[in-house]
Design a protein around this motif. Structure first.
Motif, mmCIF file in Angstrom:
data_model
loop_
_atom_site.group_PDB
_atom_site.id
_atom_site.type_symbol
_atom_site.label_atom_id
_atom_site.label_comp_id
_atom_site.label_asym_id
_atom_site.label_seq_id
_atom_site.Cartn_x
_atom_site.Cartn_y
_atom_site.Cartn_z
ATOM 1 N N ASN A 185 -1.283 89.350 -26.030
ATOM 2 C CA ASN A 185 -0.598 90.389 -25.743
ATOM 3 C C ASN A 185 -0.772 90.721 -24.146
ATOM 4 O OD1 ASN A 185 -1.637 91.707 -28.647
ATOM 5 N ND2 ASN A 185 0.681 91.629 -28.216
ATOM 6 N N ASP A 186 -1.624 89.806 -23.482
ATOM 7 C CA ASP A 186 -2.015 90.050 -22.143
ATOM 8 C C ASP A 186 -0.798 90.107 -21.126
ATOM 9 O OD1 ASP A 186 -4.518 89.868 -22.599
ATOM 10 O OD2 ASP A 186 -4.881 88.005 -21.837
ATOM 11 N N PRO A 187 -0.892 90.931 -20.056
ATOM 12 C CA PRO A 187 0.194 91.004 -19.127
ATOM 13 C C PRO A 187 0.867 89.498 -18.691
ATOM 14 C CG PRO A 187 -1.693 92.596 -18.626
ATOM 15 C CD PRO A 187 -1.993 91.698 -19.706
ATOM 16 N N LEU A 188 2.087 89.668 -18.804
ATOM 17 C CA LEU A 188 2.969 88.519 -18.359
ATOM 18 C C LEU A 188 4.278 88.805 -17.413
ATOM 19 C CD1 LEU A 188 3.698 85.672 -19.161
ATOM 20 C CD2 LEU A 188 5.211 86.235 -21.106
ATOM 21 N N LEU A 189 3.958 88.059 -16.613
ATOM 22 C CA LEU A 189 5.325 88.401 -15.345
ATOM 23 C C LEU A 189 6.513 87.426 -15.648
ATOM 24 C CD1 LEU A 189 6.235 89.520 -12.528
ATOM 25 C CD2 LEU A 189 4.931 87.461 -11.534
ATOM 26 N N LEU A 190 7.696 88.034 -15.869
ATOM 27 C CA LEU A 190 8.798 87.313 -16.312
ATOM 28 C C LEU A 190 9.866 87.527 -15.305
ATOM 29 C CD1 LEU A 190 8.673 88.057 -20.101
ATOM 30 C CD2 LEU A 190 8.457 85.870 -18.977
ATOM 31 N N GLY A 205 13.171 93.187 -7.145
ATOM 32 C CA GLY A 205 11.962 93.899 -7.075
ATOM 33 C C GLY A 205 11.252 93.939 -8.385
ATOM 34 N N ALA A 206 9.983 94.655 -8.609
ATOM 35 C CA ALA A 206 9.220 94.593 -9.456
ATOM 36 C C ALA A 206 9.577 95.733 -10.411
ATOM 37 C CB ALA A 206 7.703 94.611 -9.113
ATOM 38 N N VAL A 207 9.207 95.564 -11.764
ATOM 39 C CA VAL A 207 9.684 96.527 -12.849
ATOM 40 C C VAL A 207 8.401 96.397 -13.833
ATOM 41 C CG1 VAL A 207 11.080 97.144 -14.624
ATOM 42 C CG2 VAL A 207 12.324 96.359 -12.637
ATOM 43 N N GLY A 208 7.907 97.448 -14.169
ATOM 44 C CA GLY A 208 7.018 97.469 -15.121
ATOM 45 C C GLY A 208 5.647 98.338 -14.662
ATOM 46 N N PRO A 209 4.746 98.286 -15.588
ATOM 47 C CA PRO A 209 4.639 97.474 -17.000
ATOM 48 C C PRO A 209 5.533 98.080 -18.084
ATOM 49 C CG PRO A 209 2.675 98.944 -16.736
ATOM 50 C CD PRO A 209 3.477 99.160 -15.318
ATOM 51 N N VAL A 210 5.877 97.288 -18.944
ATOM 52 C CA VAL A 210 6.714 97.528 -20.041
ATOM 53 C C VAL A 210 5.756 96.998 -21.294
ATOM 54 C CG1 VAL A 210 8.682 97.148 -21.418
ATOM 55 C CG2 VAL A 210 8.858 97.252 -18.859
ATOM 56 N N THR A 211 5.320 98.023 -22.186
ATOM 57 C CA THR A 211 4.503 97.564 -23.190
ATOM 58 C C THR A 211 5.403 97.891 -24.465
ATOM 59 O OG1 THR A 211 2.712 98.617 -22.249
ATOM 60 C CG2 THR A 211 2.239 98.154 -24.637
ATOM 61 N N HIS A 228 9.945 90.484 -12.718
ATOM 62 C CA HIS A 228 10.674 90.546 -11.305
ATOM 63 C C HIS A 228 12.048 90.441 -11.363
ATOM 64 C CE1 HIS A 228 9.821 89.537 -6.958
ATOM 65 N NE2 HIS A 228 10.861 88.879 -7.199
ATOM 66 N N ASP A 229 12.805 91.522 -11.109
ATOM 67 C CA ASP A 229 13.867 91.733 -11.571
ATOM 68 C C ASP A 229 15.068 91.535 -10.290
ATOM 69 O OD1 ASP A 229 16.078 92.944 -13.695
ATOM 70 O OD2 ASP A 229 16.411 93.944 -11.857
ATOM 71 N N THR A 230 15.973 90.771 -10.732
ATOM 72 C CA THR A 230 17.169 90.406 -9.626
ATOM 73 C C THR A 230 18.229 91.373 -10.224
ATOM 74 O OG1 THR A 230 16.280 88.365 -9.247
ATOM 75 C CG2 THR A 230 18.704 88.686 -8.554
ATOM 76 N N SER A 231 18.587 92.405 -9.397
ATOM 77 C CA SER A 231 19.973 93.159 -9.906
ATOM 78 C C SER A 231 21.254 92.422 -8.897
ATOM 79 C CB SER A 231 19.802 94.544 -9.605
ATOM 80 O OG SER A 231 18.798 95.054 -10.395
ATOM 81 N N PRO A 290 15.973 105.985 -14.326
ATOM 82 C CA PRO A 290 16.180 106.408 -12.849
ATOM 83 C C PRO A 290 16.312 105.017 -12.240
ATOM 84 C CG PRO A 290 14.430 107.554 -13.830
ATOM 85 C CD PRO A 290 14.775 106.859 -14.917
ATOM 86 N N ARG A 291 15.753 103.972 -12.681
ATOM 87 C CA ARG A 291 15.952 102.685 -12.028
ATOM 88 C C ARG A 291 17.331 102.067 -12.226
ATOM 89 N NH1 ARG A 291 15.513 97.441 -13.388
ATOM 90 N NH2 ARG A 291 15.212 96.960 -15.904
ATOM 91 N N PHE A 292 17.888 102.332 -13.429
ATOM 92 C CA PHE A 292 19.304 101.981 -13.713
ATOM 93 C C PHE A 292 20.340 102.941 -12.990
ATOM 94 C CE2 PHE A 292 17.193 100.177 -17.472
ATOM 95 C CZ PHE A 292 17.482 98.947 -17.245
#
Length: 183
Positions: free
Chosen positions: A18-23, A95-101, A111-114, A150-152
């Motif tokens: 479950n460790d943090p993962l950057l996607l 930009g960066a989003v998270g953490p999401v648990t 690392h989101d591309t909108s 808010p981000r959306f």
């Protein structure tokens, strides 16, 4: 409801738990021109999906597969989730989003591309619920958004601004003025 997890993420989770993962993620903000008659008050519409895992309304989002470009992932995700054929129109930000648990304890950062997307001309703009990741899908006039993160809300506002004034558009997501940068 468990959301579909890409196979490459499942294999990584077997190794790291479950460790943090950057996607790499993508947010596809599908916009269409105003549908109202009055051009003075007419506002564009955005495509929203109601997620089956948490009941939240969002633009279409997804994980970018290894070797896939962000715009390709956006086109694929919109097709899978709504049945619509779309094409990229503009980059809205990165930009960066998270953490999401997640409920299972997995922790992810994205690392989101909108991207602003448009329905391909000549195709049916009627969306459908295309998979089990959402329970509803609909077009919404941008001043009538349901409760939304808010981000959306920000990225939808940016998509509308970019659509109306492309040359003057400056992304807010992941953007820092040169004068504010620290090294």
């Amino acid at each position: 409801m468990v959301m579909a997890t890409p196979e490459f993420v499942t294999r990584l989770r077997e190794k790291i738990g479950n460790d943090p993962l950057l996607l790499p993620g993508v947010t596809a903000v599908v916009m269409r021109p105003p549908q109202q008659e009055d051009p003075i008050w007419a506002l564009p519409e955005v495509l929203l999906v109601k997620r089956s895992d948490n009941g939240q309304w969002t633009p279409v989002t997804g994980i970018i597969d290894p070797g896939e470009q962000a715009h390709q992932a956006a086109v694929r995700e919109v097709k899978e989730e709504t049945g619509l054929t779309v094409q990229p129109a503009a980059l809205l930000g990165v930009g960066a989003v998270g953490p999401v648990t997640y409920d299972n304890g997995d922790v992810c950062y994205y690392h989101d591309t909108s991207l602003r997307m448009e329905v391909v001309e000549g195709t049916d703009p009627t969306p459908i619920v295309g998979d089990d990741e959402s329970t509803e899908v609909k077009w919404v006039v941008i001043n009538q958004l349901p409760a939304i993160a808010p981000r959306f809300r920000m990225v939808i506002a940016d998509a509308a601004a970019q659509m109306k004034h492309p040359p003057g558009f400056v992304p807010r997501m992941g953007f820092t003025k040169r004068s504010e940068m620290t090294y």
